[in-house]
Write a protein that holds these residues in place. Structure first.
Motif, mmCIF file in Angstrom:
data_model
loop_
_atom_site.group_PDB
_atom_site.id
_atom_site.type_symbol
_atom_site.label_atom_id
_atom_site.label_comp_id
_atom_site.label_asym_id
_atom_site.label_seq_id
_atom_site.Cartn_x
_atom_site.Cartn_y
_atom_site.Cartn_z
ATOM 1 N N ALA A 288 0.837 -1.205 0.000
ATOM 2 C CA ALA A 288 0.000 0.000 0.000
ATOM 3 C C ALA A 288 0.874 1.260 0.000
ATOM 4 C CB ALA A 288 -0.916 -0.007 1.232
ATOM 5 N N ALA B 290 3.922 1.524 -1.145
ATOM 6 C CA ALA B 290 4.583 1.642 -2.445
ATOM 7 C C ALA B 290 3.626 2.208 -3.489
ATOM 8 C CB ALA B 290 5.105 0.279 -2.886
ATOM 9 N N SER B 291 2.344 1.817 -3.437
ATOM 10 C CA SER B 291 1.430 2.377 -4.440
ATOM 11 C C SER B 291 1.154 3.853 -4.190
ATOM 12 C CB SER B 291 0.125 1.578 -4.591
ATOM 13 O OG SER B 291 -0.163 0.841 -3.468
ATOM 14 N N LEU B 292 1.170 4.265 -2.928
ATOM 15 C CA LEU B 292 1.036 5.705 -2.650
ATOM 16 C C LEU B 292 2.177 6.481 -3.319
ATOM 17 C CD1 LEU B 292 -0.005 5.710 1.127
ATOM 18 C CD2 LEU B 292 -1.406 6.487 -0.810
ATOM 19 N N ARG C 135 3.957 5.505 -5.960
ATOM 20 C CA ARG C 135 3.782 5.470 -7.422
ATOM 21 C C ARG C 135 2.718 6.446 -7.884
ATOM 22 N NH1 ARG C 135 4.824 -0.197 -6.788
ATOM 23 N NH2 ARG C 135 2.577 -0.582 -6.642
ATOM 24 N N ALA C 136 1.757 6.739 -6.991
ATOM 25 C CA ALA C 136 0.694 7.699 -7.332
ATOM 26 C C ALA C 136 1.109 9.147 -7.030
ATOM 27 C CB ALA C 136 -0.580 7.339 -6.560
ATOM 28 N N ASP D 200 8.637 9.924 -4.664
ATOM 29 C CA ASP D 200 9.325 9.536 -5.901
ATOM 30 C C ASP D 200 10.320 10.637 -6.288
ATOM 31 O OD1 ASP D 200 10.122 8.980 -8.482
ATOM 32 O OD2 ASP D 200 8.096 8.624 -9.255
ATOM 33 N N MET E 134 9.682 -2.083 -3.831
ATOM 34 C CA MET E 134 8.292 -2.209 -4.307
ATOM 35 C C MET E 134 7.804 -0.932 -4.971
ATOM 36 S SD MET E 134 6.736 -4.377 -1.166
ATOM 37 C CE MET E 134 5.251 -5.093 -1.827
ATOM 38 N N ALA E 135 8.291 0.227 -4.503
ATOM 39 C CA ALA E 135 7.910 1.496 -5.138
ATOM 40 C C ALA E 135 8.457 1.535 -6.567
ATOM 41 C CB ALA E 135 8.439 2.668 -4.328
ATOM 42 N N CYS F 220 11.129 3.006 -7.704
ATOM 43 C CA CYS F 220 11.794 4.258 -8.087
ATOM 44 C C CYS F 220 12.706 4.671 -6.945
ATOM 45 C CB CYS F 220 10.763 5.361 -8.348
ATOM 46 S SG CYS F 220 9.690 5.703 -6.932
ATOM 47 N N ASP G 70 0.700 11.271 3.160
ATOM 48 C CA ASP G 70 -0.282 10.314 2.656
ATOM 49 C C ASP G 70 -0.218 8.968 3.358
ATOM 50 O OD1 ASP G 70 -1.384 12.050 0.609
ATOM 51 O OD2 ASP G 70 0.577 11.884 -0.344
#
Ligand code: AMP
Ligand code: MG
Length: 328
Positions: free
Chosen positions: A1, A3-5, A7-8, A25, A117-118, A120, A150
């Motif tokens: 979760a 990592a997706s934050l 990426r977003a 990032d 997992m991110a 970047c 976040d």
């Protein structure tokens, strides 16, 4: 979760072995701006870029000096940030407008998994509001940044408790801009000649600084902190006198002492930084002790000076900065 934050384009606090970091990032300028906003950080104070494998350095820098290879081999993953010429793809927001970039490969399983997992590189300063002591415990992060970021990955207390050693390899000889757990002696063993920035121990705030982070107020508790210098006897005498002076006045006092000296003081909130024989313990405790004085509502803190040697340089550097270089 988390990592997706990232990426977003979001911001996530994560644990490392030094202190908690506030990540985004490194290739996304809009995400980087959120870090500065959440911290209230001046935008010319550069961020360190965190990676999770040695071969991830290459795209971030113009070239990898031979000395960098040597340092990575010996100290990565670990608490060492290496300053090199930046690659064009690194947004200037990350480097505070400098053409150099600081890179670190942290030695913490959660930090490593999160960065991997991110997918970047993660730009991350310490996860405190600008000017406050760096967060070494989850509760410090919540105090400073809950609701301003976040996501937050809470973990156990930071193992080292002081930020990474920063070494600049764009000059010859290399220069240590910020002391940390990787000591000057350890760096010299690998590189030979290594200089130390004049800012590190001296009571100076130069106009032009090579590491912009050095010119800002740092690590400050809410109370007024002064460092008490002299021989062990002189330090005790000065602090006892000061405590007596304020006795009966509506002023909440604190003493930052050591295991060896704390029993000497009879007034105020007396807190030990740890044993004088254990610089690593003192380093690990400093920032959390400063926050403890805040929790107690202490208005004036007298900190015993710490004898300088290779192992204590980093904790002394943070203590002096926290006190704004005020000595008695
Ligand atoms: P923090 O993450 O809050 O410990 O801040 C990172 C610190 O690393 C900055 O305040 C600078 O002192 C140092 N730093 C990061 N990048 C550079 C760079 N390119 N040149 C010099 N110092 C840097
Ligand atoms: Mg910081």
């Amino acid at each position: 979760a988390a990592a997706s934050l990232i990426r977003a384009g979001g911001t996530v606090v994560f644990p490392t072995e030094t202190v908690y970091g506030l990540g985004a990032d490194a290739m996304n300028p809009a995400a980087i701006k959120k870090i500065f906003a959440a911290k209230g950080r001046p935008d010319d104070n550069p961020l360190i870029v965190h990676i999770a494998a040695v071969d991830e350095v290459k795209p971030l820098v113009a070239n990898i000096p031979a000395k960098a290879e040597m340092l990575m081999q010996v100290f990565w993953p670990g608490p060492l940030t290496i300053i090199m010429e930046k690659a064009a793809i690194i947004p200037t927001e990350v480097t505070g407008g400098l053409n150099t970039v600081g890179v670190r490969f942290p030695d913490h399983p959660i930090a490593q998994a999160f960065i991997k997992m991110a997918g970047c590189p993660i730009a991350a300063p310490s996860a405190n509001r600008s000017g406050r002591p760096s967060p070494t415990q989850g509760k410090h992060v919540l105090e400073d940044l809950d609701g301003r970021v976040d996501g937050i990955i809470l973990s156990s207390d930071a193992e080292l408790g002081l930020e990474s050693t920063v070494i600049d390899l764009t000059v010859e000889p290399p220069v240590v801009l910020r002391p940390g757990d990787i000591t000057l002696a350890a760096l010299r063993e690998v590189l030979g000649d290594v200089a130390v920035s004049a800012n590190v121990t001296e009571n100076v705030v130069p106009e032009k600084v090579s590491s912009p982070g050095m010119k800002y107020t740092h690590y400050s508790p809410k109370g007024e902190l002064v460092v008490v210098t002299g021989s062990p006897e002189e330090i005790r005498e000065k602090i006892s006198k000061a405590l007596a002076h304020y006795k009966g006045k509506p002023m909440s006092l604190g003493v930052l002492a050591s295991d060896e000296t704390m029993d000497f003081y009879r007034e105020g909130f007396v807190i030990s930084l740890g044993s004088q024989k254990d610089p690593k313990e003192m380093a690990k405790n400093l920032f959390s002790r400063l926050r403890t004085f805040d929790e107690l509502g202490v208005e004036k803190i007298f900190a015993e000076d710490i004898p300088l040697n290779n192992e204590t340089l980093a904790v002394i550097n943070r203590l002096y900065k926290a006190a704004g270089y005020v000595f008695i």
